[in-house]
Every structure is written in structure tokens, then in C-alpha cells.
Design a protein around this motif. Structure first.
Motif, short mmCIF file in Angstrom:
data_model
loop_
_atom_site.label_atom_id
_atom_site.label_comp_id
_atom_site.label_asym_id
_atom_site.label_seq_id
_atom_site.Cartn_x
_atom_site.Cartn_y
_atom_site.Cartn_z
N THR A 104 69.15 14.63 30.75
CA THR A 104 69.61 13.77 29.65
C THR A 104 68.49 12.86 29.15
O THR A 104 68.30 12.68 27.95
N GLN A 110 70.93 13.55 35.01
CA GLN A 110 70.29 12.36 34.45
C GLN A 110 68.89 12.68 33.93
O GLN A 110 68.51 12.26 32.84
N LYS A 111 68.12 13.43 34.71
CA LYS A 111 66.76 13.78 34.29
C LYS A 111 66.76 14.61 33.02
O LYS A 111 65.94 14.40 32.12
N LYS A 157 62.59 3.73 31.70
CA LYS A 157 62.51 5.18 31.90
C LYS A 157 61.57 5.84 30.89
O LYS A 157 61.49 7.06 30.82
N SER A 210 76.51 10.71 32.26
CA SER A 210 75.34 11.55 32.52
C SER A 210 74.09 10.75 32.85
O SER A 210 73.20 11.23 33.56
N LEU A 211 74.01 9.52 32.37
CA LEU A 211 72.87 8.65 32.70
C LEU A 211 73.17 7.72 33.86
O LEU A 211 72.27 7.32 34.59
N GLU A 212 74.43 7.34 34.02
CA GLU A 212 74.80 6.44 35.10
C GLU A 212 74.65 7.12 36.46
O GLU A 212 74.27 6.49 37.45
N ASN A 213 74.96 8.42 36.53
CA ASN A 213 74.87 9.16 37.79
C ASN A 213 73.47 9.75 37.95
O ASN A 213 72.98 10.47 37.09
N LYS A 214 72.82 9.42 39.06
CA LYS A 214 71.47 9.92 39.30
C LYS A 214 71.49 11.39 39.69
O LYS A 214 72.47 11.88 40.24
#
Length: 361
Positions: A128, A125-126, A156, A117-121
Motif C-alpha cells: 500500500t 502495508q508495504k 514513511k 491496509s496501512l494500520e496493520n503492519k
């Protein structure tokens, strides 16, 4: 003290954190564990933990269910009244952290990896990152398993609390003792340990196995782990054709490590890869993606080889490079890996860091 541990499944808690739980229990603390019920819960209870069943979907994105999880955490924190809460993995970190903030209870968070969920933009991601900002805001200490992950959270603007770097979950050097290298029988046995899912590099591994087997029919590829994504048919076909040996989920991975010549992990991302730590501790060279969480576990050309993530060609090159090594050099790589584990990744380092932070409270 009363200590509440929030986790998402029993296997990880038992395999990688039971030594910490033992230490806490031995020091006369009451230890509660909150997680879904599975086959590892009785083992954790036998250690002396008190179990609180918690419904949790590790990969679910249903906001209603996540809201119920938050309310459940608030309820058990208010009932148990722990002196400190320890959280692991994304949902316990986020919703457990929020619950602790609401209940005004100290908590220590462990970022075990960034996750898909964080690796994929994108939107996920936002969302998460926003959840993490809320969940981690009042953490007494946030443990990261590699420097790259910590930098992401700072860049971030997710964390402002105290942070520390751990050597992953560490490795139990006694449970994974050094094993003599397998005899030189002109056969290279490669081992993959992990869930059968895209993010672990399973697709690249299966393609590489086909290519290598054509050139080196004596090579052997053993795969261990549950099938979490739809690879059943592909695994069955390749197993039937002799390209791989798929063994499914195994409780005793050490015996497989002992019989292998090297461990392969083509993962896309890791916190710190436990399978690489356990393999190196047992005296086995490792072949792994050059990604944070993997690159820290070996020294290039000394105890392992790296390859480019998501690249079948680079993975094949690393495997063939290893096959072509003289037997004594393979053996020496295993010895070097064990020394690295002893010096840098002993699980006692992790336990001491936790005890230090808990005592500071």
C-alpha cells in the motif's frame, strides 16, 4: 474549468462534500463525478454533476481489477480533459493519481484516513505504501485530515509534495443545528453511527453494552449503520434481548442524534470522524477512542470523554462516568461541543481551502 472528482461511493461524496460540489458548480465549472452507481448518484446529478459510472471494489485486492480501474481512469481523463482532478479514499487516490501522472493532468488528493491496509503492519502495508508513493508523487496538493496521518506519510517517505491539514471534512453547521438537550428522564441514550465492522470497534461496543446494561438497565444503546462484516446474528440476538436497538442503515441520522444523550465511537482509526463532528454540532457530548481522527473532535472532560482503543474495560468506564454526571453537566458538554465545531470545524474552512488550491493552479 472542467473538474473531475474520483470517489469510491456516493454516500460519502453527497453527505460530506456536496457543499464543495455546489460551490464549484455555482462558479460555472463543469463538474464530473466518477464512482460506482448507487442510490446517491441521482442526488449528486440533481446538484448539477455529470456522472461517469466507474466499477470499483472498495475492499477488493484483485490486481487485475485494480489494473482495469487504472485504465478506466486514464480513459475518462483523456476523454473529459479536466483542468484538475480531485481524489478521495485509497483507490481513487492511488490509481487516480497514477492516471493523472500518465495523462499529465493536475490533481489534488485527500487522505481521508490511513485505513486498515496501512494500520496493520506486514506485506499489505508495504504494498500500500508503495502504491501511495507512486500515486501521490505529482499531486499539486495533498490534504490530510489530521497531523498524525501526515506525519506517518512523511516518516514513511511517501509524500514530498505540498501538504495541508483540513479539519476533516468539516461539518455543515446549518444541516446539523444545535438541538436542545433531551429532558432529564433518568435514561441515558447512547448512539453509535457507523458501519458494523471490527475496525469501528463494534465488538468492544457490544460487549460494553452488555456490561453497562447489567448495572444500569435504564441505559439505551442505539446502533445505526450497514452491516459490512459478519455481525448479523450477534446484532439480531442482542437486539432481541434488549441489549441494543439496531436500526440498520438510516438516511436521516440527525433525528437519532437529536434524541440521544451522547454519541459513542470506539473506532480503531479515523481520518476525522464525521459522526463525532455532526453529533457535537448538534450539541451532543461524544465518547470516543483516543486515536487520531477522534481526539481532535472533542476536549477531554469539556465536550467529551476519551477511552483506550480496543479496551472494553476503558469503554465501560467512560460510559459509566458519563451516566454518573449531573444532568446539567451533560447539557453543558453538548453546548461546549457545538462551540468547538463553530470555531474549528465549519465546512466552509474545507471549501475555502479547496478553492484556494484550485485557483492556485
Amino acid at each position: 474549468m472542467k473538474i473531475l472528482v474520483l470517489a469510491n461511493f456516493g454516500m460519502g461524496l453527497y453527505n460530506f462534500r456536496k457543499e464543495l460540489l455546489n460551490e464549484l458548480i455555482n462558479q460555472k465549472n463543469e463538474v464530473y463525478i466518477s464512482l460506482p452507481k448507487d442510490e446517491y448518484v441521482p442526488k449528486l446529478v440533481n446538484l448539477g454533476c455529470q456522472f461517469v459510472e466507474t466499477p470499483l471494489e472498495r475492499r477488493g485486492t484483485n490486481p487485475l481489477k485494480d489494473g482495469k480501474l487504472l485504465l478506466h481512469y486514464i480513459k475518462i481523463i483523456k476523454r473529459i480533459k479536466p483542468d484538475v482532478v480531485l481524489t478521495y479514499t485509497i483507490k481513487p487516490n492511488v490509481y487516480g493519481g497514477l492516471a493523472c501522472r500518465i495523462a499529465k493532468t493536475p490533481y489534488i488528493t485527500n487522505i481521508t484516513g490511513l485505513g486498515t491496509s496501512l494500520e496493520n503492519k506486514g506485506v499489505i502495508q508495504k504494498i500500500t505504501l508503495g502504491l501511495y508513493r507512486s500515486g501521490l508523487k505529482r499531486a499539486s496538493c495533498i490534504f490530510f485530515q489530521n497531523e498524525t496521518n501526515r506525519k506517518v506519510f512523511f516518516d514513511k517517505n511517501v509524500v514530498k509534495s505540498k501538504t495541508r491539514i483540513l479539519p476533516g471534512s468539516g461539518v455543515n453547521l446549518a444541516q446539523h443545528p444545535f438541538e436542545e438537550y433531551p429532558d432529564n428522564d433518568e435514561k441515558d441514550r447512547f448512539l453509535f453511527i457507523g458501519r458494523m465492522m471490527k475496525a469501528k470497534g463494534v465488538e468492544e461496543l457490544l460487549q460494553a453494552a452488555k456490561t453497562v446494561k447489567e448495572k444500569y438497565p435504564n441505559s439505551q444503546f442505539d446502533l445505526i449503520g450497514s452491516c459490512e462484516e459478519d455481525y448479523y446474528q450477534q446484532l439480531a440476538e442482542l437486539n432481541k434481548s434488549g441489549i441494543i436497538n439496531y436500526h440498520g442503515q438510516q438516511e436521516d441520522v440527525h433525528s437519532f442524534i437529536k434524541n440521544s444523550h451522547a454519541t459513542i465511537l470506539p473506532s480503531y482509526h479515523e481520518g476525522t470522524a464525521n459522526v463525532l463532528l455532526e453529533s457535537a454540532s448538534s450539541g451532543r457530548p461524544v465518547l470516543a477512542s483516543r486515536v487520531p481522527g477522534c481526539i481532535e473532535t472533542f476536549d477531554e472532560d469539556v465536550s467529551g470523554f476519551g477511552f483506550e482503543v480496543k479496551s472494553v474495560e476503558s469503554l465501560v468506564e467512560a460510559i459509566i462516568k458519563f451516566i454518573r454526571l449531573p444532568y446539567e453537566q451533560k447539557k453543558a458538554m453538548g453546548i461546549a461541543g457545538r462551540k468547538k465545531m463553530e470555531n474549528e470545524f465549519d465546512r466552509r474552512i474545507v471549501i475555502n481551502a479547496y478553492m484556494n488550491e484550485i485557483n492556485n493552479l
